[in-house]
Design an enzyme around this catalytic site. Structure first.
Site, mmCIF file in Angstrom:
data_model
loop_
_atom_site.group_PDB
_atom_site.id
_atom_site.type_symbol
_atom_site.label_atom_id
_atom_site.label_comp_id
_atom_site.label_asym_id
_atom_site.label_seq_id
_atom_site.Cartn_x
_atom_site.Cartn_y
_atom_site.Cartn_z
ATOM 1 C CE LYS A 127 26.845 -7.784 -57.532
ATOM 2 N NZ LYS A 127 25.649 -7.278 -58.209
ATOM 3 C CE LYS A 210 25.834 -6.277 -68.017
ATOM 4 N NZ LYS A 210 24.906 -5.704 -67.100
HETATM 5 P P1 ADP Z 1 21.048 -6.748 -66.030
HETATM 6 O O1 ADP Z 1 20.988 -8.163 -65.566
HETATM 7 O O2 ADP Z 1 20.619 -6.574 -67.439
HETATM 8 O O3 ADP Z 1 22.352 -6.075 -65.723
HETATM 9 P P2 ADP Z 1 19.609 -5.557 -63.778
HETATM 10 O O4 ADP Z 1 18.575 -6.483 -63.246
HETATM 11 O O5 ADP Z 1 20.862 -5.389 -63.021
HETATM 12 O O6 ADP Z 1 19.901 -5.973 -65.275
HETATM 13 O O7 ADP Z 1 18.979 -4.106 -64.042
HETATM 14 C C1 ADP Z 1 17.785 -3.955 -64.797
HETATM 15 C C2 ADP Z 1 16.636 -3.717 -63.832
HETATM 16 O O8 ADP Z 1 16.777 -2.436 -63.226
HETATM 17 C C3 ADP Z 1 15.258 -3.648 -64.439
HETATM 18 O O9 ADP Z 1 14.714 -4.937 -64.630
HETATM 19 C C4 ADP Z 1 14.481 -2.818 -63.403
HETATM 20 O O10 ADP Z 1 13.740 -3.669 -62.568
HETATM 21 C C5 ADP Z 1 15.560 -2.158 -62.542
HETATM 22 N N1 ADP Z 1 15.462 -0.715 -62.360
HETATM 23 C C6 ADP Z 1 15.773 -0.071 -61.220
HETATM 24 N N2 ADP Z 1 15.640 1.241 -61.329
HETATM 25 C C7 ADP Z 1 15.216 1.477 -62.598
HETATM 26 C C8 ADP Z 1 14.897 2.668 -63.335
HETATM 27 N N3 ADP Z 1 14.987 3.883 -62.784
HETATM 28 N N4 ADP Z 1 14.502 2.550 -64.622
HETATM 29 C C9 ADP Z 1 14.406 1.318 -65.197
HETATM 30 N N5 ADP Z 1 14.693 0.153 -64.551
HETATM 31 C C10 ADP Z 1 15.100 0.226 -63.263
#
Ligand code: ADP
Ligand code: MG
Length: 312
Positions: A127, A210
């Site tokens: 990570k 989280k």
């Molecule tokens: P958070 O900070 O809310 O935990 P993350 O950035 O970890 O969010 O995860 C959300 C992101 O996941 C979206 O902005 C998108 O770019 C990405 N993502 C990856 N795979 C997918 C998918 N299959 N469908 C939708 N979003 C996806």
């Protein structure tokens, strides 16, 4: 009928749209996020909150590194605890403001999450946390016992992200919720601790996802709904391809098939989908993945709901 809802807030609820985490950006983002949370509370739902902390931990790590010649760096579990306090206070202030003039009862519970010392994640830390660094810096930190990896944009520290086994401080969170408080808990997945053979707990150098911690917390507090608020309207099959298809109402079987077919990226949407599956498979009524501004629709507008809505 109001539901007992655990809302897991993603990075965009606490940083600017560009991901900047200056104090003012964080305060503004949290205030904006709490206007959406307040709407659910006003609608009569019993709300508990949890949140991510990636950029905030990154900031603390950088300060640690810059000040290492003056003060010894504090361990990663301390960094997580610090972010729980700071983000908790931001959320409490913003929620009181969003609910005014109605008096709000809000509280933050510093929360430890139990992980297994033998979790495979400790043998292979993957990570990435904190800022990107030059190779020279990375090599220097490696000599201090840290793991660093070369990624696309430079070198980054990598740490273990073990499975959350139990939210150890769920009991005080439940007691406060049942006394009528809106509780902020298990921020950043919780402070990672392991249990020694004599039963005592000690912090470990790790970060807990989280969303996976939120699934465990939601089950522990007997939430009926787990709402994962992020920066996209829902999970998408074939994300980023011409065949992209938003996933709306979905069942366990279909979502598991899409997961197995690799539709959800491991560091982002993957853990959200896994958390939704765990929650509903474990007896939760409904898990929702959607953007902050739509968190109410799955609970309030069954017909016009926006987002990925998993039900058994
Ligand atoms: P958070 O900070 O809310 O935990 P993350 O950035 O970890 O969010 O995860 C959300 C992101 O996941 C979206 O902005 C998108 O770019 C990405 N993502 C990856 N795979 C997918 C998918 N299959 N469908 C939708 N979003 C996806
Ligand atoms: Mg994000």
């Amino acid at each position: 009928m109001g539901e007992r809802v655990l809302i897991a807030l993603g990075g965009n609820a606490m940083t600017s749209p560009e991901g900047s985490a200056s104090p003012e950006d964080q305060r503004q983002a949290v205030e904006q996020a709490m206007t959406h949370v307040a709407a659910l509370i006003r609608a009569g739902h019993e709300v508990m909150l949890t949140h991510g902390n990636g950029p905030q931990v990154g900031n603390i790590l950088l300060k640690n590194q810059l000040a290492a010649h003056v003060l010894p760096p504090v361990p990663l579990d301390w960094c997580v605890a610090q972010t729980q306090g700071t983000i908790g206070v931001l959320i409490m202030n913003a929620l009181e403001r969003a609910l005014a003039p109605r008096p709000a009862r809000v509280a933050t519970v510093v929360t430890r999450t139990l992980v297994d010392r033998d979790d495979r994640a400790f043998a292979d830390p993957v990570k990435p946390i904190g800022q990107y660094f030059a190779e020279d810096d990375a090599r220097r930190f490696e000599k201090l016992g840290q793991s660093w990896k070369r990624l696309e944009r430079g070198w980054r520290r990598v740490v273990a992200s073990p499975e959350p086994i139990e939210i150890l401080d769920a009991a005080p969170a439940i007691a406060l919720m049942e006394a009528g408080y809106i509780v902020v808990t298990a921020g950043g997945g919780g402070v990672p601790v392991v249990r020694a053979p004599d039963g005592t707990l000690e912090g470990v150098e790790a970060v807990i996802d989280k969303d996976l911690a939120a699934a465990a917390l939601a089950r522990a507090v007997r939430a009926t709904a787990l709402v994962i608020a992020t920066d996209v309207p829902g999970a998408v099959a074939g994300y980023g391809t011409p065949a992209a298809r938003p996933i709306g109402k979905v069942g366990l079987g279909e979502l598991r098939l899409l997961q197995a077919a690799g539709h959800f990226a491991s560091g982002s949407m993957g853990p959200k989908v896994e958390a939704a599956l765990r929650f509903v498979a474990g007896g939760g009524r409904r898990a929702v993945i959607t953007s902050l501004e739509h968190i109410g629709t799955a609970l309030e507008e069954p017909a016009g709901a926006i987002g990925t809505i998993l039900e058994k």
